[in-house]
Design a protein around this motif. Structure first.
Motif, short mmCIF file in Angstrom:
data_model
loop_
_atom_site.label_atom_id
_atom_site.label_comp_id
_atom_site.label_asym_id
_atom_site.label_seq_id
_atom_site.Cartn_x
_atom_site.Cartn_y
_atom_site.Cartn_z
N LYS A 11 10.88 5.65 10.80
CA LYS A 11 11.01 4.23 11.17
C LYS A 11 12.19 4.05 12.14
CE LYS A 11 8.64 3.01 6.96
NZ LYS A 11 8.39 2.05 5.89
N HIS A 94 0.43 1.00 11.50
CA HIS A 94 1.31 0.86 10.33
C HIS A 94 1.43 -0.61 9.94
CE1 HIS A 94 4.85 0.92 7.78
NE2 HIS A 94 4.58 2.20 7.58
N GLU A 166 -1.87 3.12 2.68
CA GLU A 166 -0.56 2.62 2.31
C GLU A 166 -0.67 1.19 1.78
OE1 GLU A 166 2.73 4.96 4.50
OE2 GLU A 166 2.12 3.32 5.79
N GLY A 172 8.38 0.82 0.66
CA GLY A 172 9.80 0.51 0.65
C GLY A 172 10.25 -0.36 -0.51
P1 PGA Z 1 8.20 4.24 2.01
O1 PGA Z 1 7.42 3.99 3.39
O2 PGA Z 1 7.98 5.69 1.64
O3 PGA Z 1 9.63 3.94 2.31
O4 PGA Z 1 7.61 3.32 1.01
C1 PGA Z 1 6.17 4.57 3.65
C2 PGA Z 1 5.68 4.13 5.01
O5 PGA Z 1 5.88 2.95 5.37
O6 PGA Z 1 5.07 4.91 5.77
#
Ligand code: PGA
Length: 249
Positions: A11, A94, A166, A172
């Motif tokens: 990110k 995403h 996801e 997150g």
């Molecule tokens: P995360 O993010 O592992 O921090 O939950 C995953 C992503 O957004 O690809």
């Protein structure tokens, strides 16, 4: 047999020196793994990270791409530019792009086609929000994302893609989907959607990653599920030892 694929989505984190450091750590800590390992730094760090990972078992990915080849699109980066920086994979669709930057099924589809035409391999993200899950709309949303992303794609092109499921509520937040919750959706993507769109061979061959608060201590259980072929890792990809804990699970 589908080779596992574990990708780190960094990110908007890491300066160039920090990215070089992290990439070196990932190469070192994941040596000898049977899984395919991918790191996805920001655009500005791609060339420097490529210098670290090229010739190793770690592949380079980008976090987005524009669908046009070149021209007056201030702030955007094309597939050919990514290729020239050593990129192999590109994350498309995403949820943060969908939520904050006006990504739609149509733009996802255009990006997927442009990436494939240039020789990049798309990692296509799909997944429902908490409100959508609570309204019983998980499969409908995932179907809408998958059908939209693959519109007009040939079997040969579809074979070059990876899907990342996801659930937005798990990204997150520390709220990981249970292995059974994730497996249900993965089975729907493979056995329901991909089978219908492209037939049994493509459905059996395509890799579907899970993403959303995946960590070393929950990765093993998730990856043990029949239709979970890897992970797209955000937070836990920012430290080489955390990320390697998932790869080695
Ligand atoms: P995360 O993010 O592992 O921090 O939950 C995953 C992503 O957004 O690809």
């Amino acid at each position: 047999m589908r080779q596992r694929i574990i990708a780190g989505n960094w990110k908007m984190n890491k300066t160039i020196p920090e990215a070089i450091e992290l990439a070196k750590g990932v190469v070192e800590a994941t040596k000898g793994t049977a899984a395919e390992v991918v790191v996805c730094p920001t655009f500005v760090c791609l060339a420097a990270v490529n210098e670290v990972v090229k010739g190793t078992h770690v592949a380079l990915g980008a976090q987005d791409v524009h669908w046009e080849k070149s021209g007056a699109f201030t702030g955007k980066v094309s597939s050919d530019m990514l290729l020239s920086a050593g990129v192999k994979y590109v994350i498309i669709g995403h949820s943060e792009q969908r939520t904050y930057f006006h990504e739609t099924n149509e733009t996802v589809n255009k990006k997927v086609k442009a990436a494939l035409a240039a020789g990049l391999l798309p990692i296509i993200c799909v997944g429902e929000t908490l409100a959508e899950r609570e309204a019983g709309r998980t499969n409908a949303v995932v179907e809408d994302h998958v059908v939209g992303a693959y519109a007009g794609l040939s079997v040969a092109d579809a074979m070059k893609t990876v899907i990342a499921y996801e659930p937005v509520w798990a990204i997150g937040t520390g709220k990981v989907a249970t292995p059974d919750q994730a497996q249900d959706v993965h089975a729907f993507i493979r056995g329901g959607l991909l089978q219908r769109l492209y037939g049994a061979d493509v459905a059996a061959a395509l890799r579907v990653q899970y993403g959303g608060s995946m960590k070393a201590d929950n990765a093993k259980e998730l990856l043990a599920k029949a239709d979970i072929d890897g992970g797209l890792i955000g937070g836990a990809s920012l430290k080489a030892s955390d990320f390697a804990g998932i790869v080695n699970a």
